[in-house]
Design a protein around this motif. Sequence first.
Motif, PDB file in Angstrom:
ATOM      1  N   ILE A 239       0.815  -1.215   0.000  1.00  0.00           N
ATOM      2  CA  ILE A 239       0.000   0.000   0.000  1.00  0.00           C
ATOM      3  C   ILE A 239       0.859   1.280   0.000  1.00  0.00           C
ATOM      4  N   ARG A 318      -2.269  -6.277   2.172  1.00  0.00           N
ATOM      5  CA  ARG A 318      -1.505  -5.030   2.021  1.00  0.00           C
ATOM      6  C   ARG A 318      -0.554  -5.106   0.829  1.00  0.00           C
ATOM      7  N   LEU A 362      -6.184  -6.558  -3.686  1.00  0.00           N
ATOM      8  CA  LEU A 362      -6.925  -5.294  -3.760  1.00  0.00           C
ATOM      9  C   LEU A 362      -6.727  -4.682  -5.141  1.00  0.00           C
ATOM     10  N   GLY A 366      -9.784  -0.469  -4.625  1.00  0.00           N
ATOM     11  CA  GLY A 366      -9.912  -1.145  -3.328  1.00  0.00           C
ATOM     12  C   GLY A 366      -8.933  -0.622  -2.294  1.00  0.00           C
ATOM     13  N   ILE A 367      -7.745  -0.189  -2.773  1.00  0.00           N
ATOM     14  CA  ILE A 367      -6.732   0.307  -1.826  1.00  0.00           C
ATOM     15  C   ILE A 367      -7.279   1.495  -1.029  1.00  0.00           C
ATOM     16  N   SER A 370      -9.256   0.174   1.819  1.00  0.00           N
ATOM     17  CA  SER A 370      -8.662  -1.067   2.328  1.00  0.00           C
ATOM     18  C   SER A 370      -9.003  -1.320   3.794  1.00  0.00           C
TER      19      SER A 370
END
Length: 380
Positions: A239, A318, A362, A366-367, A370
């Motif tokens: 991320i 992540r 993700l 989506g991040i 999250s």
Amino acid sequence: MKNHNMPKPLEIYVHIPFCAKKCAYCDFLSAPAGRKQQEEYGQAVRKEIRGLSDTEDFEVVSVFFGGGTPSLPEASLLTDILDELKIKLKFSPEAEITIEANPGTLTKEKLSAYRNAGINRLSLGLQSADNRELQILGRIHTFEEFLESWRLALEAGFDNINVDLMFALPDQTEAGWEQTLRRTAKLGPAHISAYSLIVEEGTPFAERELNLPDEDTEYRMYDRTAEVLAEYGYEQYEISNYARPGAACRHNLGYWDRTEYLGIGLGAASLFGGQRFSNTAVMAEYLADSGDPNKIRRNLQTLTLQEEMEEFMFLGLRKTAGVSEAIFEEKFGKNMNEKYGSVIEKYVRTGFLERRDGHVRLTGRGIHVSNTIMADFLEG
Ligand code: SF4
């Protein structure tokens, strides 16, 4: 039966809780301290290492000196700790050994001492390439001082360097953030971390009226980070982390893959022997009892299978590579889709998760949400 041929990987984190002065946004466990206190602490850390038990079946794959500012004390404080670790524990010949350092605390002599002791990765806290922003953050250095540390590090032979950056700063514009990214990427460090500023309770920033970028601007700054860094050859692998091919931080990846780790020092957290725990954050307690690690460990939590599966999902997600269905099954003897199929489907439908090549990951959209997605796996 113990298998002595196949040591289990172990990561070590060593906390150095000292800083020259406190930054305005910082809520880490760190404070200014005199030389004598630093030395006393170094001795206590070495005692803790000597007192470790049940480590025979492990091989150290990474060490991370974090803080605080590990580069603030004399270099020998760190190198003595590293020597103690090497006496006590078996090390992989390829172990990644990182020290976090702040510009303004590094000298040629310190850097050479680190290299000679086997430290092979440096993580420099720059945060911003704009001196006005550095001043607002309460950092002790300018961008020019960072450049000087950078030059010294290269001269000392460091070729695996991370630079820490921060965005969504007070009064920061998108153009300003982009300039920090470009100034940093142009230097060509192996790795760049970029986190957004979080205003934590109890810090000077929480007391001030700050002109922070709004949520949409922050989102755009985040998306722009991957785009700009890609121009310079960096791949996003987590991320907030970007690396040149092959230069992802093994220590960090270990956290997200749930490799066992021991946190040494004040307040340091561990995942070891199926338990999570953290050392006392009270310096007097730590100094008095570090020789008997069981006495300083707090918040012991023995993980259930359910909790281990949850952690596998929300930590693993992540990573941009996502979580592997095959590894899930191998570790837990269960099928990921039987366990989490409905949560995964829900987010695949909304375009926040995707399945590809036996992994669930993700998406770019989506991040941004999250935290919500990961929380959903906690109730799985
Ligand atoms: S250097 Fe890092 S740990 Fe130290 S006060 Fe600043 S942000 Fe906190």
